[in-house]
Design a protein around this motif. Structure first.
Motif, PDB file in Angstrom:
ATOM      1  N   ASP A 120       0.400  -1.200  -0.029  1.00 24.48           N
ATOM      2  CA  ASP A 120       0.256   0.306  -0.192  1.00 24.48           C
ATOM      3  C   ASP A 120       0.916   1.397   0.378  1.00 24.48           C
ATOM      4  N   ALA A 121       1.916   1.621  -0.266  1.00 22.33           N
ATOM      5  CA  ALA A 121       3.108   2.578  -0.270  1.00 22.33           C
ATOM      6  C   ALA A 121       2.233   3.463  -1.182  1.00 22.33           C
ATOM      7  N   ILE A 122       2.828   4.901  -0.623  1.00 26.01           N
ATOM      8  CA  ILE A 122       2.707   5.582  -1.835  1.00 26.01           C
ATOM      9  C   ILE A 122       3.549   6.487  -1.968  1.00 26.01           C
ATOM     10  N   GLY A 148      -0.107   9.558  -5.461  1.00 23.00           N
ATOM     11  CA  GLY A 148      -0.731   8.552  -5.436  1.00 23.00           C
ATOM     12  C   GLY A 148       0.604   6.946  -5.067  1.00 23.00           C
ATOM     13  N   ALA A 149      -0.778   5.852  -5.627  1.00 22.39           N
ATOM     14  CA  ALA A 149      -0.212   4.250  -5.265  1.00 22.39           C
ATOM     15  C   ALA A 149       1.693   4.671  -5.810  1.00 22.39           C
ATOM     16  N   ILE A 150       1.781   3.576  -5.161  1.00 23.20           N
ATOM     17  CA  ILE A 150       3.354   3.509  -5.469  1.00 23.20           C
ATOM     18  C   ILE A 150       3.350   2.710  -6.828  1.00 23.20           C
ATOM     19  N   GLN A 151       2.418   2.123  -7.655  1.00 20.59           N
ATOM     20  CA  GLN A 151       2.153   1.130  -9.058  1.00 20.59           C
ATOM     21  C   GLN A 151       2.651   2.618  -9.891  1.00 20.59           C
ATOM     22  N   GLY A 152       2.317   3.518  -9.612  1.00 20.95           N
ATOM     23  CA  GLY A 152       2.937   5.273 -10.678  1.00 20.95           C
ATOM     24  C   GLY A 152       4.598   5.058 -10.982  1.00 20.95           C
ATOM     25  N   ASN A 156       7.055  -7.730   9.528  1.00 18.30           N
ATOM     26  CA  ASN A 156       7.140  -9.068   9.874  1.00 18.30           C
ATOM     27  C   ASN A 156       9.081  -9.208  10.124  1.00 18.30           C
ATOM     28  N   GLY A 157       8.977  -8.472  10.414  1.00 16.98           N
ATOM     29  CA  GLY A 157      10.708  -8.780  10.042  1.00 16.98           C
ATOM     30  C   GLY A 157      11.146  -8.182   8.878  1.00 16.98           C
ATOM     31  N   ASP A 158      10.967  -7.192   8.071  1.00 16.02           N
ATOM     32  CA  ASP A 158      11.311  -7.338   7.188  1.00 16.02           C
ATOM     33  C   ASP A 158      11.301  -6.043   6.281  1.00 16.02           C
ATOM     34  N   TRP A 159      12.391  -5.031   6.409  1.00 15.82           N
ATOM     35  CA  TRP A 159      12.128  -3.522   6.160  1.00 15.82           C
ATOM     36  C   TRP A 159      11.111  -3.078   5.450  1.00 15.82           C
ATOM     37  N   LYS A 160      10.371  -2.065   4.456  1.00 12.22           N
ATOM     38  CA  LYS A 160       9.655  -1.895   3.566  1.00 12.22           C
ATOM     39  C   LYS A 160       9.789  -0.699   3.374  1.00 12.22           C
ATOM     40  N   ILE A 161       9.230   0.295   2.476  1.00 11.06           N
ATOM     41  CA  ILE A 161       9.629   1.215   1.823  1.00 11.06           C
ATOM     42  C   ILE A 161       7.500   1.724   2.213  1.00 11.06           C
ATOM     43  N   ILE A 162       7.073   2.536   3.135  1.00 11.37           N
ATOM     44  CA  ILE A 162       5.764   3.210   2.550  1.00 11.37           C
ATOM     45  C   ILE A 162       5.308   3.750   2.123  1.00 11.37           C
ATOM     46  N   THR A 163       6.427   5.362   1.852  1.00  9.97           N
ATOM     47  CA  THR A 163       6.344   6.608   1.701  1.00  9.97           C
ATOM     48  C   THR A 163       7.360   6.727   0.777  1.00  9.97           C
ATOM     49  N   LYS A 164       7.244   7.527  -0.650  1.00 11.28           N
ATOM     50  CA  LYS A 164       8.137   7.895  -0.838  1.00 11.28           C
ATOM     51  C   LYS A 164       8.104   9.418  -1.322  1.00 11.28           C
ATOM     52  N   VAL A 165       9.204   9.953  -1.069  1.00  8.60           N
ATOM     53  CA  VAL A 165       8.389  11.264  -1.278  1.00  8.60           C
ATOM     54  C   VAL A 165      10.172  12.501  -2.159  1.00  8.60           C
ATOM     55  N   PHE A 166       9.765  12.497  -3.290  1.00  8.66           N
ATOM     56  CA  PHE A 166      11.017  12.796  -3.682  1.00  8.66           C
ATOM     57  C   PHE A 166      11.016  14.502  -4.384  1.00  8.66           C
TER      58      PHE A 166
END
Length: 119
Positions: A36-38, A50-54, A106-116
């Motif tokens: 669900d990252a953005i 918006g959605a990281i799919q972009g 669950n033990g893994d680091w995940k990016i939830i937000t990227k701002v650039f």
């Protein structure tokens, strides 16, 4: 207490993002992002994103950028949250400042937000 292992894991997560850009293959970076990252930017003072799919679509629909020169300039960790900054030069001729928020999932680091920011 924050361990060296956590810092290394955050770096490995960010390196998946950078390697995907170099190779032009989003499947390399997808495991680094929460489902669900953005992603957002504020070009010309207008917030867009918006959605990281972009981002995945951008990576897959543009040439690989093997000439990227990037540096992880900071990582801050507090428990199961992290902030990181990456400076990238020559990504399709552009210079980017990326800021990431990550969560340990669950033990893994995940990016939830990227701002650039495009310099």
């Amino acid at each position: 207490m924050i361990s060296v292992k956590d810092y290394q894991a955050v770096k490995e997560t960010l390196n998946k993002y950078l390697e995907a850009g170099k190779q032009g293959k989003s499947e390399i970076m997808k495991p680094a992002f929460h489902k669900d990252a953005i992603m957002y930017t504020s070009a010309d003072g207008n917030v867009s994103g918006g959605a990281i799919q972009g981002l995945f679509d951008y990576i897959d629909n543009n040439p690989a950028a093997p000439e990227i020169k990037a540096e992880i300039t900071s990582i801050e960790i507090a428990g199961n949250i992290a902030y990181a900054q990456v400076e990238s030069d020559n990504w399709h001729g552009e210079r980017f400042s990326d800021m990431f928020l990550l969560l340990k999932d669950n033990g893994d680091w995940k990016i939830i937000t990227k701002v650039f920011y495009t310099n």
